[in-house]
Design a protein around this motif. Structure first.
Motif, PDB file in Angstrom:
ATOM      1  N   VAL A 323       0.876  -0.888   0.171  1.00  0.00           N
ATOM      2  CA  VAL A 323      -0.258  -0.528  -0.022  1.00  0.00           C
ATOM      3  C   VAL A 323       0.623   0.954  -0.254  1.00  0.00           C
ATOM      4  CG1 VAL A 323      -2.022   1.664   1.336  1.00  0.00           C
ATOM      5  CG2 VAL A 323      -1.964  -1.399   1.293  1.00  0.00           C
ATOM      6  N   ASN A 327       1.144   4.274  -2.492  1.00  0.00           N
ATOM      7  CA  ASN A 327       0.441   5.197  -2.503  1.00  0.00           C
ATOM      8  C   ASN A 327       1.677   6.092  -2.724  1.00  0.00           C
ATOM      9  OD1 ASN A 327      -2.475   5.176  -1.115  1.00  0.00           O
ATOM     10  ND2 ASN A 327      -1.736   4.427   0.829  1.00  0.00           N
ATOM     11  N   TYR A 338      -1.239  -0.417 -11.201  1.00  0.00           N
ATOM     12  CA  TYR A 338      -1.836  -1.448 -11.849  1.00  0.00           C
ATOM     13  C   TYR A 338      -1.262  -2.726 -11.737  1.00  0.00           C
ATOM     14  CZ  TYR A 338      -4.529   2.024 -13.750  1.00  0.00           C
ATOM     15  OH  TYR A 338      -5.322   3.108 -14.014  1.00  0.00           O
ATOM     16  N   ASN A 353      -4.996  -4.930 -11.308  1.00  0.00           N
ATOM     17  CA  ASN A 353      -6.043  -3.863 -10.924  1.00  0.00           C
ATOM     18  C   ASN A 353      -6.772  -3.003 -12.437  1.00  0.00           C
ATOM     19  OD1 ASN A 353      -6.603  -3.096  -8.356  1.00  0.00           O
ATOM     20  ND2 ASN A 353      -4.668  -3.984  -8.495  1.00  0.00           N
ATOM     21  N   LYS A 360      -7.148  -1.166  -6.040  1.00  0.00           N
ATOM     22  CA  LYS A 360      -7.690  -0.995  -4.714  1.00  0.00           C
ATOM     23  C   LYS A 360      -6.124  -0.976  -4.060  1.00  0.00           C
ATOM     24  CE  LYS A 360     -11.724  -2.319  -3.638  1.00  0.00           C
ATOM     25  NZ  LYS A 360     -13.093  -3.219  -2.996  1.00  0.00           N
ATOM     26  N   SER A 363      -3.807  -4.782  -3.322  1.00  0.00           N
ATOM     27  CA  SER A 363      -4.896  -5.772  -4.245  1.00  0.00           C
ATOM     28  C   SER A 363      -4.244  -6.107  -5.435  1.00  0.00           C
ATOM     29  CB  SER A 363      -6.770  -5.286  -4.647  1.00  0.00           C
ATOM     30  OG  SER A 363      -7.244  -6.498  -4.813  1.00  0.00           O
ATOM     31  N   ASP A 433     -12.711  -9.862  -2.072  1.00  0.00           N
ATOM     32  CA  ASP A 433     -13.431  -8.926  -1.364  1.00  0.00           C
ATOM     33  C   ASP A 433     -14.802  -9.313  -2.246  1.00  0.00           C
ATOM     34  OD1 ASP A 433     -13.507  -7.363  -3.137  1.00  0.00           O
ATOM     35  OD2 ASP A 433     -12.443  -5.446  -2.622  1.00  0.00           O
ATOM     36  N   ASP A 435     -16.094  -7.172  -3.445  1.00  0.00           N
ATOM     37  CA  ASP A 435     -16.554  -6.572  -5.309  1.00  0.00           C
ATOM     38  C   ASP A 435     -15.174  -7.323  -6.148  1.00  0.00           C
ATOM     39  OD1 ASP A 435     -17.285  -4.505  -4.323  1.00  0.00           O
ATOM     40  OD2 ASP A 435     -15.681  -3.270  -3.968  1.00  0.00           O
ATOM     41  N   TYR A 437     -12.359  -7.947  -5.640  1.00  0.00           N
ATOM     42  CA  TYR A 437     -10.161  -7.937  -5.813  1.00  0.00           C
ATOM     43  C   TYR A 437     -10.353  -9.108  -4.810  1.00  0.00           C
ATOM     44  CZ  TYR A 437     -10.992  -3.255  -7.682  1.00  0.00           C
ATOM     45  OH  TYR A 437     -11.517  -2.294  -9.080  1.00  0.00           O
TER      46      TYR A 437
END
Length: 558
Positions: A323, A327, A338, A353, A360, A363, A433, A435, A437
């Motif tokens: 993460v 970020n 991605y 992604n 995400k 992910s 999850d 969605d 992902y």
């Protein structure tokens, strides 16, 4: 045509179920050199750049001619359809010319890592029964050391250096083959069920494993990854430094962009300044690289001096991006990275992604259309969202191991474990999850099983590295008579910090802010280095050996 014995394949009942999506239309001419190269020239695009390497630009037509000349010479040397020819080369246009030459003949490329030692080279050449090996001159040292072990390989074809010097040593040379070869365009008739490539794994858990991929897999995977991930079109330039003569780089630079009719910009060896200068100079539009490369770029002090505005996409895989890196890149460039998941056993990517262009952080994305991915528990039931289980997949590609009966049926067992009723299990512990992902937790073999809990080591490592004293960390499960396993951390300290029981307790205590108590390390060993592959992947099996040998003093955490 070379005849491949039936026992070089696993029994059919253990094969993956190859399912081609309805949207994919198999071309009439399935020779891979035609599909990747010739059809674009037939469409009038021969002058378009095919390969950019430093100041060299080779057009599609020039690459076609070079591949035809090399193919003609290889045929004169006795290379036939379905013969194996190994390639161990640095990134350069000649590597692509050699690969397309093999495809033109219907021969089977066997990409080999430029980083392999003599033992890995010798094993793979003999396992593949490669008739020849094509090697870049700078990579000849380990090949020459392995030469006495060759059982099937007739000779070495050397690319680069002084041809006369290599020929004086009894080797063949690319220069001579190129000069003598016929430039007439030709392709051998190839069936969709012929083998298109044998990709070998990196050998982190034992000898490299040969993964068979048929022509139909290569064509469909190239179509799907391009359509749903990179979306390359004429004028796009895909750049990066992954070795074209090994598994991931082979798909990245020899298959997918050429299926799309785009250009590739090869970088010989990753360095932040070299990559940024290449992007700026050649207006690279899509960048691909390992997470370690993006972290190095973010640390590079002169990053902002380069114009990388040509980039429309950055992608990654091969290891967890994290993460923080996601970020940081987003903040610095205004664009996401991605992330996706691929496997040598699957040709290339199966998740990304980029599929819906809404990434995400943390992910590995959603399933690429054409791949049916399910997360299953130990009993084969589908996991609920957020529940960790085994990643399984059915699609147009799948694991099929070469020579499964060799070495006391080593890979027959692996094949049986990898496929159940046509569905492939890739050995990854993940969760999905609501969605769709998917989040990578660990390799299943690396999962720590403690008092009924399943703990992913990467999550613990990330927590440890947040402490200001920790430079790096590696986590494994250590045998424990009561809990089955406990979480054990190997920690490298930053300069200025000294190993002590108090510091170990403090580091573990700091992890409580980020992970559940049951995941906390119960043992810590301070060390001065961690065992990694040449590409930077942690070798947990070596850490487990260290644990068994008590290589470093262990501090128990109360």
């Amino acid at each position: 045509m070379a005849q491949i014995p039936e026992n070089y394949f696993p029994p059919k009942e253990y094969w993956p179920k190859y399912v081609m999506p309805e949207e994919f239309v198999m071309p009439d001419n399935t020779n891979l050199a035609y599909c990747m190269l010739d059809r674009h020239i037939d469409a009038g695009k021969g002058k378009r750049p095919a390969v950019i390497f430093g100041d060299r630009i080779m057009s599609y037509a020039e690459l076609q001619e070079a591949s035809c000349r090399i193919a003609s010479s290889l045929a004169d040397l006795g290379v036939e359809k379905q013969d194996r020819v190994a390639i161990r080369m640095v990134n350069c246009p000649e590597a692509l010319a050699v690969i397309f030459a093999m495809m033109r003949l219907g021969a089977i490329p066997v990409p080999m890592s430029p980083l392999w030692s003599k033992d890995e080279i010798g094993f793979t050449l003999n396992n593949a029964e490669a008739k020849y090996i094509v090697v870049s001159a700078p990579l000849m040292e380990e090949v020459e050391k392995a030469k006495d072990k060759f059982q099937y390989t007739k000779n070495v074809i050397v690319v680069g250096g002084n041809p006369k010097d290599w020929e004086a040593k009894g080797y063949l040379t690319y220069a001579s083959l190129l000069d003598k070869g016929d430039s007439k365009v030709f392709t051998e008739k190839v069936d969709v069920d012929d083998i298109g490539v044998i990709l070998y794994t990196s050998g982190t858990t034992g000898p490299p494993k040969g993964c068979i991929h048929f022509v139909k897999e290569i064509l469909c995977e190239s179509y799907l990854v391009n359509k749903y991930v990179w979306r390359l079109v004429e004028g796009d330039i895909l750049g990066g430094s992954a070795p074209v003569s090994f598994a991931a780089g082979f798909g990245t630079f020899a298959l997918i962009p050429f299926y799309a009719g785009a250009s590739v910009c090869l970088i010989g060896k990753f360095a932040p300044d070299v990559l940024l200068e290449t992007v700026q100079k050649h207006k690279v539009t899509v960048l691909t690289g390992l997470p370690t490369a993006y972290r190095a770029l973010l640390r590079f002090p002169d990053f902002d001096k380069y114009d990388i505005s040509s980039l429309r996409m950055a992608t990654t895989g091969g290891d967890a991006l994290g993460v923080e890196t996601f970020n940081a890149w987003l903040e610095k460039t205004g664009q996401p990275i991605y992330e996706g998941l691929g496997a040598t056993e699957m040709v290339h990517l199966i998740t990304s992604n980029a599929v819906n262009m809404i990434p995400k952080a943390g992910s590995i994305g959603v399933a690429i259309p054409g791949f049916d991915i399910k997360v299953l528990d130990e009993n084969g039931n589908e996991c609920k969202p957020g529940e960790v289980g085994k990643l399984t997949v059915i699609g147009p590609t799948g694991p099929l191991y070469w020579k499964p009966y060799a070495d006391d049926e080593r890979l027959l067992k692996t094949q049986k474990e990898s496929v159940t009723e046509g569905r492939a299990k890739l050995g990854d512990a993940v969760y999905m999850d609501e969605d769709g992902y998917i989040f990578f937790v660990s390799r299943e073999s690396d999962m720590i099983k403690s008092s009924g809990y399943r703990i992913g080591p990467a999550e613990v490592e990330d927590a440890l590295k947040k402490h200001p004293a920790v430079a790096n960390a590696g986590v494994i499960g250590s045998p424990d008579p009561l809990k089955g396993e406990i979480t054990k951390a190997y920690v490298i300290l930053k300069q200025g910090y000294s190993a002590s029981e108090e510091l170990a307790q403090e580091i573990v205590e700091s992890c409580k802010e980020y992970i559940a108590i049951y995941k906390l390390p119960r043992a810590v060993s301070f060390c001065d280095q961690l065992p990694v592959t040449p590409t930077g992947k942690l070798l947990r099996r070596i850490l487990k050996e260290w644990d068994k040998e008590d290589k470093y003093p262990t501090i128990r955490i109360s």
